[in-house]
Design an enzyme around this catalytic site. Structure first.
Site, PDB file in Angstrom:
ATOM      1  N   GLY A  11      -8.667 -15.484  33.739  1.00 43.50           N
ATOM      2  CA  GLY A  11      -8.518 -16.933  33.854  1.00 43.50           C
ATOM      3  C   GLY A  11      -8.052 -17.532  32.547  1.00 43.50           C
ATOM      4  N   ALA A  12      -7.842 -18.824  32.563  1.00 44.23           N
ATOM      5  CA  ALA A  12      -7.355 -19.552  31.386  1.00 44.23           C
ATOM      6  C   ALA A  12      -8.467 -19.719  30.355  1.00 44.23           C
ATOM      7  CB  ALA A  12      -6.834 -20.919  31.815  1.00 44.23           C
ATOM      8  N   PRO A  13      -8.100 -19.997  29.104  1.00 43.88           N
ATOM      9  CA  PRO A  13      -9.109 -20.318  28.091  1.00 43.88           C
ATOM     10  C   PRO A  13      -9.961 -21.505  28.531  1.00 43.88           C
ATOM     11  CG  PRO A  13      -6.984 -19.927  27.043  1.00 43.88           C
ATOM     12  CD  PRO A  13      -6.741 -19.969  28.527  1.00 43.88           C
ATOM     13  N   GLY A  16     -14.488 -20.444  31.550  1.00 44.10           N
ATOM     14  CA  GLY A  16     -15.880 -20.037  31.706  1.00 44.10           C
ATOM     15  C   GLY A  16     -16.096 -18.540  31.826  1.00 44.10           C
ATOM     16  N   SER A  18     -16.373 -16.109  29.539  1.00 46.03           N
ATOM     17  CA  SER A  18     -17.376 -15.549  28.625  1.00 46.03           C
ATOM     18  C   SER A  18     -18.791 -15.872  29.082  1.00 46.03           C
ATOM     19  CB  SER A  18     -17.158 -16.080  27.206  1.00 46.03           C
ATOM     20  OG  SER A  18     -15.893 -15.711  26.725  1.00 46.03           O
ATOM     21  N   ASP A  38     -12.672 -12.133  23.883  1.00 39.52           N
ATOM     22  CA  ASP A  38     -13.588 -12.656  22.874  1.00 39.52           C
ATOM     23  C   ASP A  38     -13.975 -11.587  21.862  1.00 39.52           C
ATOM     24  OD1 ASP A  38     -13.533 -15.181  23.845  1.00 39.52           O
ATOM     25  OD2 ASP A  38     -15.591 -15.234  24.574  1.00 39.52           O
TER      26      ASP A  38
END
Length: 205
Positions: A11-13, A16, A18, A38
Site C-alpha cells: 500500500g501507499a505510505p 497503515g 506498519s 520500514d
C-alpha cells in the site's frame, strides 16, 4: 524443518501497513519476523541513498533506480531465507512500476518466493485519511503544496501502488483498526487455503 509463511502488506505510505504488521506480531501465537520498507529504510539503507526502496512514483530520482531494484531483490531473498529457515515473515512494501530506467514489476521479486506460502494483502486507505495522517506524522512527509493543492507524488502513490491490484485479501485501515486488520489476516491464514495472488501477479506480467 517446516517452511514459514509470508504475508506481504502492499500500500501507499501512511496507509497503515506498519501498524498492521506490529499488531499481527502481538496477536500471533508463533513469532513473526517483521521485514520490509520500514526495517530497510530505518536500519539498513545509507542516508545518502535514501529514500531507497521507498522511492516514490514519477521517476524523480533515476540516479537511485539501479540501487532500488537491487535492494528490492535483496529484501525478497532475505524474506525467502527467513521462511526457508522456518520463520514466519510479515513485510510492509509499496510496489509500483513508475520509474524511468527500472523495470520495477512485482513479479521479479515474487519469483524469489518459490515454494513458499505467500499471502498478499492490499492495504487501502482513502486519500483524505492519508493526508490527515501525513499532517500528524514525524518525518519528511509531503502534506500539501503552497497553493493548497495535493502534491502530485501523493496522488501518484494512490494511483500506482495498487497496480495490477491482485490480492488474496484487501483491508481498509480507515474502516478497521490495526488490531482488527491483523485479526482478519490471521483468521484467513488459519483457513489453510491456497493463496494464489503471487502466481497471478507473475502471470500478469
Amino acid at each position: 524443518m517446516q517452511t514459514g509463511r509470508v504475508v506481504l502488506l502492499n500500500g501507499a505510505p501512511r496507509a497503515g501497513k506498519s501498524s498492521v504488521a506490529c499488531a499481527l506480531q502481538a496477536q500471533a501465537d508463533s513469532p513473526w519476523m517483521n521485514l520490509g520498507i520500514d526495517a530497510i529504510l530505518r536500519h539498513v539503507t545509507p542516508a545518502k541513498m535514501q529514500p531507497g526502496i521507498g522511492l516514490r512514483p514519477g521517476g524523480e530520482r533515476k540516479d537511485l533506480e539501479d540501487f532500488v531494484g537491487r535492494s528490492y531483490l535483496a529484501l525478497y531473498k532475505s524474506i525467502a531465507a527467513h521462511a526457508n529457515l522456518g520463520f514466519n515473515v510479515i513485510a510492509d512494501v509499496g510496489h509500483h512500476d513508475s520509474y524511468v530506467n527500472l523495470n520495477g514489476n512485482w513479479a521479479l521479486c515474487l519469483r524469489e518466493l518459490q515454494d513458499i506460502e505467500v499471502m498478499i494483502v492490499g492495504v487501502f486507505c482513502p486519500l483524505d485519511d492519508i493526508l490527515e495522517r501525513r499532517l500528524h506524522s514525524e518525518g519528511p512527509y509531503l502534506t500539501q503544496c503552497a497553493d493548497g493543492e495535493i502534491p502530485k507524488p501523493i496522488l501518484l502513490w494512490q494511483e500506482e501502488v495498487h497496480k495490477p491490484g491482485i490480492y488474496d485479501l484487501e483491508i481498509d485501515t480507515a474502516r478497521k483498526s490495526p488490531d482488527e486488520c491483523a485479526k482478519l489476516i490471521l483468521s484467513e491464514l488459519l483457513k489453510n487455503r491456497n493463496f494464489g495472488a503471487r502466481k497471478m501477479i507473475i502471470a500478469a506480467y
